[in-house]
Design a protein around this motif. Structure first.
Motif, short mmCIF file in Angstrom:
data_model
loop_
_atom_site.label_atom_id
_atom_site.label_comp_id
_atom_site.label_asym_id
_atom_site.label_seq_id
_atom_site.Cartn_x
_atom_site.Cartn_y
_atom_site.Cartn_z
N TYR A 55 0.92 -1.34 0.06
CA TYR A 55 -0.06 -0.16 -0.02
C TYR A 55 0.87 1.35 -0.04
O TYR A 55 0.25 2.25 0.07
N LEU A 62 3.00 2.43 2.36
CA LEU A 62 3.33 3.11 3.45
C LEU A 62 4.73 2.75 4.10
O LEU A 62 5.34 3.44 4.68
N PRO A 88 0.93 6.03 -0.20
CA PRO A 88 -0.42 5.26 -0.49
C PRO A 88 -1.27 5.96 -1.70
O PRO A 88 -1.89 5.06 -2.29
N ARG A 89 -1.21 7.07 -1.91
CA ARG A 89 -1.88 7.75 -3.02
C ARG A 89 -1.40 7.24 -4.42
O ARG A 89 -2.30 6.92 -5.29
N ARG A 136 -2.91 3.77 -4.44
CA ARG A 136 -4.39 3.75 -4.67
C ARG A 136 -4.59 4.22 -6.33
O ARG A 136 -5.49 3.48 -6.89
N PHE A 192 -8.08 -0.81 7.02
CA PHE A 192 -7.09 -1.07 8.26
C PHE A 192 -7.77 -1.83 9.43
O PHE A 192 -8.79 -1.89 9.59
N PHE A 204 -9.53 1.35 12.57
CA PHE A 204 -10.21 2.16 11.67
C PHE A 204 -9.48 3.31 11.28
O PHE A 204 -8.95 4.15 12.20
N SER A 205 -9.38 3.38 9.86
CA SER A 205 -8.73 4.94 9.73
C SER A 205 -9.72 5.98 9.46
O SER A 205 -9.67 6.47 8.44
N LEU A 206 -10.64 6.00 10.27
CA LEU A 206 -11.76 7.05 9.91
C LEU A 206 -11.65 8.17 10.76
O LEU A 206 -10.78 8.46 11.93
N PHE A 207 -12.31 9.27 10.68
CA PHE A 207 -12.31 10.60 11.19
C PHE A 207 -13.52 10.67 11.91
O PHE A 207 -14.60 11.38 11.10
N ASP A 208 -13.64 10.86 13.28
CA ASP A 208 -14.88 10.79 13.74
C ASP A 208 -15.69 11.82 13.59
O ASP A 208 -17.03 11.80 13.50
N LEU A 242 -11.79 12.01 1.51
CA LEU A 242 -10.29 11.86 2.05
C LEU A 242 -9.49 10.73 1.51
O LEU A 242 -8.27 10.77 1.28
N GLY A 243 -10.41 9.48 1.24
CA GLY A 243 -9.81 8.26 0.75
C GLY A 243 -9.61 8.22 -0.85
O GLY A 243 -9.10 7.11 -1.19
N ARG A 254 -15.23 3.09 0.82
CA ARG A 254 -14.46 4.06 0.43
C ARG A 254 -13.31 3.45 -0.58
O ARG A 254 -13.01 4.20 -1.58
N ARG A 281 -11.03 21.14 -0.69
CA ARG A 281 -10.38 20.01 -0.68
C ARG A 281 -9.27 20.12 0.30
O ARG A 281 -9.07 19.27 1.32
N LEU A 308 -10.42 20.20 4.09
CA LEU A 308 -10.98 18.82 4.42
C LEU A 308 -9.67 18.35 4.91
O LEU A 308 -9.71 17.42 6.01
N GLU A 333 -8.19 15.74 13.06
CA GLU A 333 -9.13 14.87 13.66
C GLU A 333 -8.58 13.66 14.12
O GLU A 333 -8.66 13.15 15.17
N ASN A 334 -7.55 13.18 13.37
CA ASN A 334 -6.92 11.97 13.39
C ASN A 334 -5.55 11.78 12.62
O ASN A 334 -5.82 11.40 11.33
N ALA A 391 -4.84 8.21 11.06
CA ALA A 391 -5.45 7.83 9.91
C ALA A 391 -5.13 8.49 8.60
O ALA A 391 -4.99 8.04 7.30
N LEU A 432 -3.73 7.51 5.10
CA LEU A 432 -4.01 7.65 3.84
C LEU A 432 -3.26 8.25 2.83
O LEU A 432 -3.69 8.65 1.73
N TYR A 460 -1.33 11.35 3.66
CA TYR A 460 -1.11 12.70 3.75
C TYR A 460 -0.21 13.07 4.61
O TYR A 460 0.09 12.36 5.61
#
Lengths: 516, 295
Positions: A63, A65, A85-86, A89, A97, A100-104, A114-115, A161, B147, B150, B157-158, B161, B165, B167
């Motif tokens: 991926y 990283l 990773p970009r 992708r 993952f 979780f690679s999420l933003f709450d 974002l993904g 995503r 963008r 964001l 925020e995280n 994460a 991804l 960044y």
């Protein structure tokens, strides 16, 4: 070596991904060594191995990283060496993952944007999320905030995503560790559908039964090297585990236990939500006999931590709400409870069960100071503390240079063995553990479980709070479920099916089975 | 006795330094960085801007230089926290002390000099006040619609994460810190060039701290920052008017009023948040935490 009994005709399938002689070293560790394997179009390919076998490093390289030191990777026949990773992708690799690679605080749509490399305008993206998520039977509302979603729904976000980018290769790193059985089934139905559409899926998990049920092929890693590859359906879970650890697994020995007198009783315990966040406990009652293991299941966040805190003494209640041998302990401090023989091992190893920067010797003092007489007249007996730490390390096969090592330097599995061992060797009357084998590899998990069984055989009562249902079924004599702070009535574990347990957990958050 | 329009114009002016500083800090905090050095960056901007305006006779050059100076001292904070992974709270406090001391030292020769006159903008309102008001919708749009905004919110925020991804957490944060420094610098220069019209040691008088409070008060939104800055500006103007009108309240109490009002509102909002679902309100998830690159 490829086994002859492969289910699908591999010869007709194109190779989506191939690794040739991949190697990666970190200071002091050879994370991957000469790793070669291929993932075919339309297959669900399992990557099996213990903690530290090099699975995560390997997929991180795919991926983008992490960059490999040696070897070649190819995607669809083209050289694949992503620098981030970009780039990965863009060439068709997507990844879900382990954590979780999420933003709450962000919405579903923002998380998905974002993904993606080139997300469409907001409205168009929202429409596409709705369409694609319904198409796969994983409905999602694009404007919901992640913080309001359940674990299963969060995973849907990660998967959608990935799907919106039409990946050629989808990597999933231990995706089912936080899901209820129903949610996991839904996930596999989706994965199978994706595979049938031609996506190659690389699947990492500790759960051998899951891999046997759903994966077409497995590549097994040990110590950073590929040691075997096989068709997991043709092998038993024991055989797979043996390949992972490189030797026979000891069978768990459940024999020789007898239920004795009632030791611990919890009577109609209700506690408000602790400061800020958490779950209130509502009318929790249970009783535990000597020699018995009581399993408590439930989806994370339904009161597990609060129940442990109420038993450990971190949260106090009415004195009569918790009794040990008939003596009221509900208002007692943790230290008083330890003295009485009620010991606990919380879920969070680093920061709750152990102080990260303390040495193992110092960490033994934290809970074993009184019972093992490591503190006398307010002074620490360093010699005794050190020898107790050494005993824990020896008896529980904790792999560490010595008792002077800081807790944070241990791997998760080794620290877990240390934390459990520290409590077990104090010969408690009752031991309460939360998630005793979370993130621990098969070998270490078996050792921890055996230690709990041995403790019960010696006459102690054990409560195991866990989200791993296989573990609860394996260990416990009676099973109850914790749901929104309420504890169900216990049922004998024998004869209980996974479906019944799923219903007890009440974790089915508006689930739908993927319509194929 | 009090003409509402002139009071409103005074309010706009009194709120402007805090508006700039708080908008800058808002962007910094949304990127997950807590920079407590706002006061130090403001005073640096106040001095550098005043010196440049005096030397060139052009106040606009003064503001440009103030932005550069604010961003430069913010870079010290960025190096400390983003590369050397120093504690953000301690580094921010150090930055404030450093800025105050540095400005006092280099400001000595400028004391007693009058600022060059500022051309008046449309509706008799200062150009920089207009710029500050314009920044509110611009920053709202940047954070919520672009963008880049964001990505910045994702990093705040995280950060783990965001890194996973692909960044570049560090680069986003350094850019945000530089922007926050520039905004604080302009805010500080507005005090010396447009309000007090001269340089005095310690002239920011806690405005940086108020700006930090207002970011919390705003629940990390641009509109909330505007409301907070106006509240502070309004009470400031009001107490000045009351002083001028000779109200029989001790001057010390009146001067204290704007700070007191900010604290009271902050306490009320925090109390409300404590009982709402999410502890800490809308604070970015990674706020104040350093990001360790593990590659």
């Amino acid at each position: 070596m490829t086994q002859p009994e492969v289910v699908r005709a591999e010869a007709f399938r194109a190779e989506v991904f191939r690794a040739d002689g991949i190697g990666k070293s970190y200071p002091g560790v050879r994370a991957n060594d000469d790793v070669s394997f291929a993932v075919l179009q339309g297959e669900i390919h399992a990557l099996l191995g213990e903690n530290g076998a090099g699975k995560s490093t390997l997929v991180k390289m795919i991926y983008g990283l992490v960059r490999p030191d040696q070897g070649q990777m190819a995607l669809n026949g083209q050289p694949h060496h992503p620098t981030d990773p970009r780039e990965a992708r863009a060439s068709g690799v997507a990844m879900v993952f382990q954590h979780f690679s999420l933003f709450d605080a962000l919405t579903v749509a923002e998380n998905i944007a974002l993904g993606m490399e080139h997300p469409p305008p907001r409205r168009e993206l929202a429409a596409r999320i709705t369409t694609v998520s319904h198409e796969f039977g994983l409905p999602l509302n694009p404007s919901r905030r992640i913080a309001t979603l359940s674990a299963g729904e969060r995973q849907r976000v990660e998967i959608i995503r990935c799907l919106l980018q039409n990946p050629r290769l989808l990597i999933m790193d231990e995706p089912t560790s936080v899901l209820t059985p129903q949610e996991a089934e839904l996930l596999f139905a989706t994965l199978r559908k994706l595979a049938d559409q031609g996506t190659a899926i690389l699947y990492i998990s500790h759960k051998l039964e899951e891999i046997r049920a759903h994966c077409d092929r497995a590549t097994i890693l040990r110590g950073g090297k590929v040691v075997d590859s096989c068709n997991p359906r043709a092998h038993s879970a024991r055989e797979l585990a043996a390949m992972m650890v490189g030797g026979e697994m000891r069978l768990i020995d459940r024999t020789g236990r007898q239920a004795g007198d009632v030791l611990l009783q919890v009577n109609d315990l209700s506690l408000p939500v602790p400061t800020g966040e958490g779950t209130a406990l509502k009318n929790v009652s249970l009783s535990l006999r000597a020699g018995e293991i009581l399993g408590i299941g439930g989806v994370a966040g339904n009161g597990q931590e609060e129940l442990l805190a109420a038993l450990s003494g971190e949260m106090r209640s009415a004195a009569a709400a918790v009794t040990l041998d008939g003596k009221p302990l509900g208002a007692a401090s943790p230290e008083q409870r330890r003295k009485a023989g009620l010991l606990t091992a919380p879920e969070d190893r680093l920061g709750h069960a152990a102080v990260p920067d303390f040495s193992l010797t110092e960490n033994t003092l934290l809970t074993a100071g009184t019972r093992k007489e490591l503190v006398r007249n307010g002074l620490i007996d360093h010699k005794a503390a050190k020898s107790y730490a050494e005993q824990v390390i020896k008896d529980f096969d904790v792999r560490t240079p010595g008792p002077g090592t800081a807790a944070r330097a241990l791997s998760g599995g080794n620290l877990q063995k240390f934390v459990i061992g520290r409590e077990v060797l104090q010969t408690p009357r009752v031991l309460v553990v939360n998630q005793p084998t979370w993130g621990v590899d098969a070998g270490a998990a078996a050792a921890v479980r055996q230690a709990l069984l041995d403790l019960a055989r010696a006459g102690a009562g054990v409560i195991v709070i866990s989200q791993d249902l296989d573990e609860l079924l394996e260990l416990s004599d009676r099973f109850c479920a914790l749901n929104e702070g309420r504890l169900s009535a216990p049922r004998p574990t024998e004869g209980l099916t996974l479906d019944e347990i799923g219903l007890m957990l009440g974790g089915a958050h508006g689930m739908e089975v993927a319509s194929i | 006795m009090i003409d509402p329009i002139s009071v409103f114009l005074l309010l706009l002016a009194a709120a402007t330094p805090i508006l700039f500083a708080a908008l800058g800090e808002l962007v910094v905090e949304r990127a997950g960085v807590l920079n407590l050095g706002v006061e130090g960056m403001m005073i640096t901007g106040a001095l550098a801007g005043f010196a440049a305006a005096h030397a060139t006779g052009n106040p606009f050059i003064g503001f440009a230089v103030a932005a550069l100076a604010g961003a430069s001292v913010a870079m010290l904070f960025a190096i400390l926290t983003q590369f050397l992974l120093a504690n953000q709270v301690a580094s921010g406090l150090a930055l404030t002390l450093f800025g105050l001391g540095l400005a006092a030292l280099f400001g000595k020769p400028l004391e007693g000099i009058k600022a060059p006159p500022m051309p008046i903008g449309p509706l008799r309102i200062n150009w920089i006040v207009w710029l500050g008001l314009l920044m509110v919708p611009l920053i709202w749009w940047f954070l919520n619609r672009s963008r880049a905004g964001l990505i910045l919110r994702g990093v705040g925020e995280n950060h783990d994460a965001a890194d996973a991804l692909g960044y570049n957490v560090r680069r986003v944060r350094i850019a945000a810190i530089a922007f926050g420094g520039a905004m604080a610098g302009i805010g500080g220069a507005f005090i010396s060039i447009s309000i007090v019209l001269q340089w005095t040691e310690g002239m920011t008088a806690g405005a940086g701290w108020i700006a930090l409070a207002i970011v919390v008060f705003s629940n990390w939104t641009a509109l909330g920052v505007l409301a907070g800055a106006w509240l502070f500006g309004g009470v400031t103007v009001l107490q000045l008017r009351l002083q001028a009108a000779g109200v029989s309240v001790p001057v010390q109490l009146l001067s204290m009023a704007p700070y007191l009002a900010t604290i009271i509102v902050l306490v009320l909002i925090s109390a409300r948040q404590k009982f709402s679902h999410r502890a800490g309100g809308a604070a970015p998830g990674s706020l104040g935490q350093n990001f360790h690159v593990l590659r």
